[in-house]
Design a protein around this motif. Sequence first.
Motif, PDB file in Angstrom:
ATOM      1  N   ILE A 264       0.681  -1.558  -0.335  1.00  0.00           N
ATOM      2  CA  ILE A 264       0.189   0.069   0.032  1.00  0.00           C
ATOM      3  C   ILE A 264       1.250   1.385  -0.046  1.00  0.00           C
ATOM      4  O   ILE A 264       0.428   1.869  -0.367  1.00  0.00           O
ATOM      5  N   MET A 267       1.367   1.696  -3.459  1.00  0.00           N
ATOM      6  CA  MET A 267       1.084   2.214  -4.032  1.00  0.00           C
ATOM      7  C   MET A 267       0.573   3.366  -3.588  1.00  0.00           C
ATOM      8  O   MET A 267       0.232   4.324  -4.728  1.00  0.00           O
ATOM      9  N   ASP A 268       1.421   4.132  -2.906  1.00  0.00           N
ATOM     10  CA  ASP A 268       1.047   5.375  -2.832  1.00  0.00           C
ATOM     11  C   ASP A 268       2.115   6.033  -3.124  1.00  0.00           C
ATOM     12  O   ASP A 268       2.048   7.457  -3.734  1.00  0.00           O
ATOM     13  N   SER A 271       1.943   6.891  -7.001  1.00  0.00           N
ATOM     14  CA  SER A 271       0.705   8.061  -7.135  1.00  0.00           C
ATOM     15  C   SER A 271       1.562   9.702  -7.300  1.00  0.00           C
ATOM     16  O   SER A 271       1.377  10.176  -7.716  1.00  0.00           O
ATOM     17  N   LYS A 341      -4.422   7.853  -8.032  1.00  0.00           N
ATOM     18  CA  LYS A 341      -5.163   8.200  -7.019  1.00  0.00           C
ATOM     19  C   LYS A 341      -6.344   7.375  -6.724  1.00  0.00           C
ATOM     20  O   LYS A 341      -6.545   6.966  -5.126  1.00  0.00           O
ATOM     21  N   TYR A 344      -5.415   3.897  -5.870  1.00  0.00           N
ATOM     22  CA  TYR A 344      -4.932   3.587  -4.554  1.00  0.00           C
ATOM     23  C   TYR A 344      -6.137   3.489  -3.797  1.00  0.00           C
ATOM     24  O   TYR A 344      -5.859   2.294  -2.571  1.00  0.00           O
ATOM     25  N   TYR A 347      -7.584  -0.464  -4.614  1.00  0.00           N
ATOM     26  CA  TYR A 347      -6.837  -0.557  -3.213  1.00  0.00           C
ATOM     27  C   TYR A 347      -6.552  -0.645  -1.807  1.00  0.00           C
ATOM     28  O   TYR A 347      -6.943  -2.476  -1.385  1.00  0.00           O
TER      29      TYR A 347
END
Length: 433
Positions: A264, A267-268, A271, A341, A344, A347
């Motif tokens: 995670i 993923m951030d 972005s 975004k 994210y 997810y």
Amino acid sequence: MKRGLIIATLIWTQGQLFAQDHIKISLADVLVKVQESNASIKVSEQEAQMAKYDYRFSNSIFLPQIAVSHTGMATTNPLMAFGSKLNQEILTQADFNPALLNNPDQIENYATKVSVEQPLINLDGFYQRKAAKTTMEAKELQAMRTRDYLDFEAQKAYGQLQLAHRAVAVLQKAHEAANANLNMAQNSYDQGLLQKADLLEVKVRVTEVSDQLKTAKSNVQNASDYLSYLMNEEGDVVYAPSEELIPENLAETTEGSLVDRADIKAMDLVSEAYKANMRADNMTFLPRLNAFASYEMYDDQIFKADAKGYIIGASLSWDVFKGSQRFAKVGKSKTSYEKAKQEYEQYVAKSTMELQRTKRMVEDAKSRLETSKLAMEQSEESLRIRTNRFKEGLEKTTDLLGAEATYAEKQLAYYQTIFDYNQAQSLLTFLTK
């Protein structure tokens, strides 16, 4: 009799194949080998390394570019010939003769040049560098998550190996019991105490257990093959777990924050990388400032430098309008950022749902453990009673076969429940790690 001999021969042959290259292995050994040798881990680390080199490539917005060149030429071109003499500092009054200027003799010119270009202000490059750094950090976190996932997958594969071996052990005992019942049934039939239909029913049961045992041994080989794949090892071997399949308490604490999970975080960061790229594209509308310098040496002989000179300067460039290219690129990068975004947030929502579902899976599997254990013990006692009554001629063949099948089924169900419980806890640990 021929059919029974064939079945016995197949069982013996398969047992010999099953016994070859039999290797004991522990879960700890599996985890170590997977972390050291798994191909997916190596691929993810190479991707992280590639991202690191992309980040190093962005150093060019700070560091100078230095080039050295040596050029030789011969010319009778009026302009080139005059300029070459001027660079070599050999121009004389006679060279201004119009006849010589218009029709010069061949002249040779050798030039050695050292040039330096130094970026000063390139705002788009700064944000591109930030995007490259963020992408590098995201790839490193993804590589970490790949290692975590392979740990989980290795535990699952090891559990499947344990379950497959337990199934073989259960079905081997069921096969022995079925054969023992067949012997009793044959004796009763020979004495005229049992009908042929009942005897055939017992033989069918033996055949069914034989087929189940064959499938169970195939599952052991399949689980061994998958373990070999995870450990990146070759060889047609059969692994045997050195640890018994028992309920594990893997997830003592399940209160973990999803935002702290490596995938995670990655993923951030992805972005954020798209956001930096969007800003970089916006900065292309601004001017760039670069410094440059060169040191030049000329002569009419190779690798000599009787004449020297330098140039120092700065360049402020501004691409005011380049059609609609930049507007389209800015629009695309903004859309990519918005998409990242949304991905994210999606997810995180999906991960939250999976976490809650897994917590319920753990609780459900835990409640089924005691139930399946009691059911197995009850079916074992029922089989013992019916077997004793069958020996005394007080029980029907169908009832004995049913009890025998039920006991094997309940054993397999119990070990499957243990496997489900352990895997649910392992998944919960993975989702909160």
